[in-house]
Design a protein around this motif. Sequence first.
Motif, PDB file in Angstrom:
ATOM      1  N   THR A  19     -35.228  -9.479 -21.445  1.00 36.58           N
ATOM      2  CA  THR A  19     -34.321  -9.273 -22.573  1.00 36.58           C
ATOM      3  C   THR A  19     -33.325  -8.175 -22.218  1.00 36.58           C
ATOM      4  O   THR A  19     -33.729  -7.062 -21.880  1.00 36.58           O
ATOM      5  N   PRO A  20     -32.022  -8.442 -22.311  1.00 30.99           N
ATOM      6  CA  PRO A  20     -31.028  -7.390 -22.051  1.00 30.99           C
ATOM      7  C   PRO A  20     -31.158  -6.269 -23.089  1.00 30.99           C
ATOM      8  O   PRO A  20     -31.520  -6.502 -24.238  1.00 30.99           O
ATOM      9  N   ASN A  21     -30.862  -5.042 -22.673  1.00 29.02           N
ATOM     10  CA  ASN A  21     -30.994  -3.887 -23.560  1.00 29.02           C
ATOM     11  C   ASN A  21     -30.255  -4.057 -24.877  1.00 29.02           C
ATOM     12  O   ASN A  21     -30.765  -3.699 -25.933  1.00 29.02           O
ATOM     13  N   ASN A  71     -33.538 -16.001 -21.263  1.00 28.47           N
ATOM     14  CA  ASN A  71     -33.861 -15.213 -20.069  1.00 28.47           C
ATOM     15  C   ASN A  71     -35.285 -14.689 -20.160  1.00 28.47           C
ATOM     16  O   ASN A  71     -35.790 -14.428 -21.247  1.00 28.47           O
TER      17      ASN A  71
END
Length: 115
Positions: free
Chosen positions: A95-97, A92
């Motif tokens: 960046t997801p937490n 992605n």
Amino acid sequence: SSGINAEYGGEKLLGGAAGPIEPFWALYAVHKKPYVFDLLEKYRIGNLAEADVVAEDPNDPYKDEPTRHPAFSVNNARPFNAEPPLNILADNFITPNELFYVRHHHPVLCVDTTA
């Protein structure tokens, strides 16, 4: 001792003078590495009797650490330093937490959200 320079952590050293060093080892756990133990070995003056060894410290500053994402590549468990694998980051643009790198020098604070 006046020979301990506060600029290099002397106040912390003096705070533990003639007392247990376990609170310092617990807080600065990043130094719990084999090479550090090897370096300190020549300064050892003895060992605790088996009956005096405490299995678990109720005052462990890391006892309330949050659970981390299982994909992390952990560089150090205490204090927690880890990063996600590159192949996950490339999936992605954002960046997801829960996959953002984690780099601490101390325990995560436990905050009472009901107060």
